[in-house]
Design an enzyme around this catalytic site. Structure first.
Site, short mmCIF file in Angstrom:
data_model
loop_
_atom_site.label_atom_id
_atom_site.label_comp_id
_atom_site.label_asym_id
_atom_site.label_seq_id
_atom_site.Cartn_x
_atom_site.Cartn_y
_atom_site.Cartn_z
N ARG A 54 47.03 43.44 70.74
CA ARG A 54 46.10 42.41 70.27
C ARG A 54 45.10 42.05 71.37
O ARG A 54 43.92 41.84 71.12
CB ARG A 54 46.86 41.15 69.81
CG ARG A 54 45.94 39.96 69.55
CD ARG A 54 46.56 38.84 68.73
NE ARG A 54 47.96 38.60 69.01
CZ ARG A 54 48.44 38.03 70.12
NH1 ARG A 54 47.62 37.61 71.07
NH2 ARG A 54 49.73 37.86 70.29
N TYR A 110 23.08 35.77 55.34
CA TYR A 110 24.09 36.44 54.52
C TYR A 110 24.96 35.38 53.84
O TYR A 110 25.41 34.41 54.47
CB TYR A 110 24.93 37.33 55.45
CG TYR A 110 26.06 38.04 54.78
CD1 TYR A 110 25.82 39.09 53.90
CD2 TYR A 110 27.38 37.68 55.01
CE1 TYR A 110 26.87 39.76 53.28
CE2 TYR A 110 28.43 38.33 54.40
CZ TYR A 110 28.16 39.38 53.54
OH TYR A 110 29.20 40.03 52.93
N LYS A 208 28.42 48.21 58.08
CA LYS A 208 27.18 48.68 57.48
C LYS A 208 26.65 49.89 58.27
O LYS A 208 27.30 50.90 58.30
CB LYS A 208 26.19 47.52 57.40
CG LYS A 208 26.82 46.20 56.87
CD LYS A 208 27.31 46.27 55.45
CE LYS A 208 28.16 45.08 55.01
NZ LYS A 208 27.60 43.75 55.25
C1 LIG Z 1 28.12 42.42 55.36
C2 LIG Z 1 27.42 41.46 56.23
C3 LIG Z 1 28.12 40.49 56.95
C4 LIG Z 1 29.62 40.29 56.84
O1 LIG Z 1 30.31 41.40 57.32
P1 LIG Z 1 31.74 41.89 56.77
O2 LIG Z 1 31.99 43.12 57.56
O3 LIG Z 1 31.58 42.14 55.30
O4 LIG Z 1 32.70 40.79 57.02
C5 LIG Z 1 27.39 39.65 57.79
N1 LIG Z 1 26.05 39.76 57.88
C6 LIG Z 1 25.35 40.67 57.19
C7 LIG Z 1 23.87 40.73 57.34
C8 LIG Z 1 26.01 41.55 56.34
O5 LIG Z 1 25.29 42.44 55.64
#
Ligand SMILES: *Cc1c(COP(=O)(O)O)cnc(C)c1O
Length: 390
Positions: A54, A110, A208
């Site tokens: 961790r 977001y 992403k």
């Molecule tokens: C998807 C996203 C998040 C959150 O991320 P997760 O990996 O889904 O927890 C935060 N900011 C933006 C701009 C995103 O596209």
């Protein structure tokens, strides 16, 4: 090459930073370290600083070094990776703020960020206000209205593709004694370096573009200030929302090709945005690369490319938008973004359903495209077919 090496180019750092070969066998791809625990030489004497997974893990360290070297050229830059983007955001806020602290955020952050700050951190007595980040006077006013700990910026924004002035907002935040946090998920460090524009913290959903293949959820916080680094590292260790070694490995593998993928995402998105502007039934194309985008010049100054995300609004309203969203074949109807495959999203009822009816609500005649790296002619054919169905 575990050190940040600012003299080398982005792609070289993406491939080499934190990626030393394995010293025993010479394996050029560092192994995935699954072990949760490490045997010390003797009590109190660790071998390489590793004791329990961790707190530290070599595969996570490898990703963290790679990401830090891409977001910053400073020796002091540190990245910390987490189980998701929202886990990273939670660790950052809980690490640097206290109950009663105030956060000012853009009116287009977001939806999950808004929900976290509103619904979870609100229960811990944190307050927030929401403002148009394009209106610097309004931001200054919001910062003056209440002592603020964090100014939270997302640029380009999702799904309205608004660009806000990172450097100007950094100055306003600092004058008010606040930290500027930039969510760099949409642009990635390949196209935009918020820390070099005055931001104190970069956060990512590595789910992403950084992972890039829609096969691993993760998040990151990147800082240059040693005290911020210490606070986030302690939170990562003590609250424990870490990413596992297999996830860290997949993210590292994706991140190595970020530059070549982004080049194609950007080129495909630009051609699609351009094509869409001349299609019947299209009311407005939102892409910062278009000369008529209201923030085009700012985007050109602040970013080295306009990104792979395009939003479109239709004159036929919600019915037209829904119909297009449901009739593409290559563009798959799905949430998320930033993978090599093209995705189509109807924000009003998908990604942004949690902000319906709030000041963050999204127009219902809008679809958001995450333009992938397929052959652009095929993507345009696909959109053409779907538009003709309306
Ligand atoms: C998807 C996203 C998040 C959150 O991320 P997760 O990996 O889904 O927890 C935060 N900011 C933006 C701009 C995103 O596209």
């Amino acid at each position: 090459m575990t050190e940040n090496t600012p003299t080398t180019g982005f792609n070289t750092r993406a491939i080499h930073a934190g990626q030393d070969f394995e010293p025993i066998t010479g394996a050029v791809v560092p192994p995935v370290h699954l072990s949760t625990t490490y045997a010390p030489e003797k009590i109190g004497q660790l071998r390489q600083g590793y004791d329990y997974g961790r707190g530290t893990n070599p595969t996570r360290d490898s990703l963290q070094a790679q990401l830090a070297a891409l977001e910053s050229s400073k020796e002091s830059a540190r990245a910390f990776t987490f189980a998701s983007g929202l886990a990273a955001e939670t660790a950052l806020i809980m690490g640097v703020a206290e109950p009663g602290d105030h956060i000012v955020m853009g009116n287009d952050v977001y939806g999950g960020t808004y929900r976290l700050i509103n619904k979870i951190l609100g229960r811990w007595q944190m307050t927030h206000s929401v403002v148009d980040m394009g209106d610097l006077a309004a931001v200054e006013k919001a910062l003056a209205a209440k002592k603020t700990k964090i100014l939270w910026l997302e640029t380009p924004s999702n799904p309205m593709m608004k660009i806000s002035d990172n450097s100007a907002l950094a100055e306003l935040a600092h004058a008010a004694g606040a930290l500027l946090v930039v969510d760099n998920t949409f642009a990635t460090p390949y196209l935009q370096l918020p820390l070099s524009l005055g931001a104190d913290v970069v956060v990512h959903s590595t789910t992403k573009y950084i992972g890039g293949h829609s096969d691993v959820v993760g998040g990151a916080v990147v800082v240059e200030d040693p005290q911020l680094a210490e606070a986030v590292q302690f939170q990562q260790f003590a609250a424990g929302a870490v990413n596992g070694p297999l996830d860290a490995y997949l993210t590292t593998r994706g991140l190595k090709t970020l530059g070549v993928r982004m080049d194609r995402h950007v080129s495909n998105a630009a051609q699609i945005a351009d094509w869409l502007t001349s299609q019947p039934g299209v009311e407005r194309v939102l892409y910062p690369g278009l000369a008529d985008h209201p923030n085009h010049e700012l985007a050109a100054r602040q970013m080295s490319g306009f990104g792979g995300m395009v939003s479109v609004q239709f004159t036929g309203g919600a019915a037209a938008a829904r119909s297009v969203a449901e009739h593409t074949r290559l563009f798959q109807l799905a949430e998320s973004l930033g993978g090599i495959e093209s995705l189509m999203n109807y924000p009003a009822e998908m990604t942004h359903a949690s902000v319906a009816g709030t000041e963050l609500a999204v127009p219902d005649n809008l679809v958001r495209l995450s333009v992938g790296i397929e052959d652009v002619a095929d993507l345009i054919d696909d959109l053409d077919r779907a538009l003709k169905q309306v």
